[in-house]
Design a protein around this motif. Structure first.
Motif, short mmCIF file in Angstrom:
data_model
loop_
_atom_site.label_atom_id
_atom_site.label_comp_id
_atom_site.label_asym_id
_atom_site.label_seq_id
_atom_site.Cartn_x
_atom_site.Cartn_y
_atom_site.Cartn_z
N LEU A 142 41.16 38.03 46.36
CA LEU A 142 40.63 38.16 45.01
C LEU A 142 41.70 38.64 44.03
O LEU A 142 42.53 39.48 44.38
N PRO A 143 41.65 38.15 42.80
CA PRO A 143 42.51 38.72 41.76
C PRO A 143 42.03 40.12 41.37
O PRO A 143 40.84 40.43 41.55
N ALA A 149 32.71 32.39 46.82
CA ALA A 149 32.25 31.12 46.24
C ALA A 149 32.00 31.18 44.75
O ALA A 149 31.95 30.14 44.09
N ALA A 150 31.84 32.37 44.19
CA ALA A 150 31.67 32.50 42.74
C ALA A 150 32.22 33.85 42.32
O ALA A 150 31.95 34.87 42.97
N LEU A 151 32.99 33.84 41.25
CA LEU A 151 33.65 35.05 40.78
C LEU A 151 33.30 35.31 39.32
O LEU A 151 33.11 34.37 38.54
N HIS A 152 33.28 36.58 38.98
CA HIS A 152 33.02 37.03 37.61
C HIS A 152 34.16 37.94 37.18
O HIS A 152 34.50 38.90 37.89
N TYR A 153 34.77 37.59 36.06
CA TYR A 153 35.79 38.42 35.43
C TYR A 153 35.12 39.00 34.19
O TYR A 153 35.04 38.32 33.16
N PRO A 154 34.59 40.21 34.26
CA PRO A 154 33.70 40.71 33.21
C PRO A 154 34.27 40.57 31.80
O PRO A 154 35.40 40.95 31.54
N GLY A 208 45.86 20.61 45.14
CA GLY A 208 45.76 22.01 45.51
C GLY A 208 46.39 22.90 44.45
O GLY A 208 47.40 22.54 43.83
N ALA A 209 45.81 24.08 44.24
CA ALA A 209 46.38 25.02 43.27
C ALA A 209 47.81 25.41 43.65
O ALA A 209 48.61 25.75 42.78
N MET A 263 42.21 29.45 38.58
CA MET A 263 41.99 30.68 37.83
C MET A 263 42.33 31.89 38.68
O MET A 263 43.03 32.81 38.24
N ALA A 264 41.82 31.90 39.92
CA ALA A 264 42.10 33.03 40.80
C ALA A 264 43.60 33.17 41.05
O ALA A 264 44.15 34.28 41.01
N GLN A 265 44.27 32.06 41.28
CA GLN A 265 45.71 32.10 41.54
C GLN A 265 46.47 32.59 40.31
O GLN A 265 47.39 33.43 40.42
N ALA A 266 46.11 32.08 39.15
CA ALA A 266 46.81 32.46 37.91
C ALA A 266 46.64 33.94 37.59
O ALA A 266 47.51 34.54 36.95
N LEU A 267 45.53 34.51 38.04
CA LEU A 267 45.21 35.90 37.68
C LEU A 267 45.53 36.88 38.80
O LEU A 267 45.15 38.04 38.73
#
Length: 227
Positions: free
Chosen positions: A142-143, A158-163, A65-66, A100-104
């Motif tokens: 969400l971050p 389910a899917a994220l975009h960090y532009p 787990g993250a 990634m979400a947790q880190a950001l």
């Protein structure tokens, strides 16, 4: 273009002899797109020198787990933030999506609604994308700056975009039906409810959009834009 694969989990020994470890599975998924690959088993404490060690990065899935108290989690989060700061394209899958979400600045939790296993339908814009899933943890907050580009009734993020920086997905485009069947047999029994495992087994053979997701990943690596 050199893609660095950050391996955050180990494939079950019963499956690795045939499928390879996760870096090999992703290299196979992305073959034909003109990439070279290097991998680091961060799950074993093996880290690259820094974000500059590759042109683009991919973070694999994991049984961890993250939020677990493991010695490699914090350094991985720091590396993620460094990759994003340098605007090197970053792709995350399952655990990779979550860490990634947790880190950001987002949040990851063990979902009280249980597991998602086997062929699963997701909505991406006006398209339905079908990929194999194997997870209970989910991104629940969400971050800052993250955009939702894919969801299901079970998994809203389910899917994220960090532009201009990153994309991530909860399902596993690297998992074919044979690998999911192996997970059901060797990791699922006694963990995931039998009724759900049996339903997932019955759904094997559903056409999967693995190649389309691989093409999306490749396009993002090359352009830092969505296809």
């Amino acid at each position: 273009m050199k893609i660095g694969i950050l391996q955050t989990g180990l494939a079950p020994a019963e499956l690795a002899a045939q499928s390879g470890e996760y870096p090999e599975m992703f290299a196979d998924l992305l073959k034909g797109h003109g990439f070279d690959f290097a991998s680091w088993a961060v799950v074993n404490g093996d880290f690259p020198s820094g974000p500059e060690a590759a042109d683009g990065w991919l973070i694999t899935g994991s049984r961890h787990g993250a939020y677990d108290d493991l010695p490699w989690i914090a350094p991985l989060e720091e590396l993620i933030r460094g990759i994003v700061a340098q605007e090197r394209p970053l792709v995350g899958v399952c655990f990779g999506h979550q860490i990634m979400a947790q880190a950001l600045g987002g949040k990851v939790e063990k979902f009280k609604g249980g597991w998602s296993v086997g062929p699963t339908h997701y909505t991406f814009g006006t398209d339905t994308v079908t990929l194999n899933a194997w997870h209970q943890d989910q991104v629940t907050e969400l971050p800052p700056g993250a955009k939702v580009i894919g969801h299901s009734d079970f998994c809203p993020f389910a899917a994220l975009h960090y532009p201009g920086r990153a994309i991530s997905v909860q399902p596993h485009p690297e998992y074919d039906d044979g690998f999911i069947k192996g997970l059901i047999d060797f990791r699922g029994r006694g963990v995931v409810p039998d009724e759900q495992l049996n339903a997932a087994t019955g759904a094997l053979g559903t056409p999967l959009d693995r190649a389309a997701m691989a093409a999306q990943f490749a396009h993002f690596f090359k352009t830092k834009e969505l296809a």
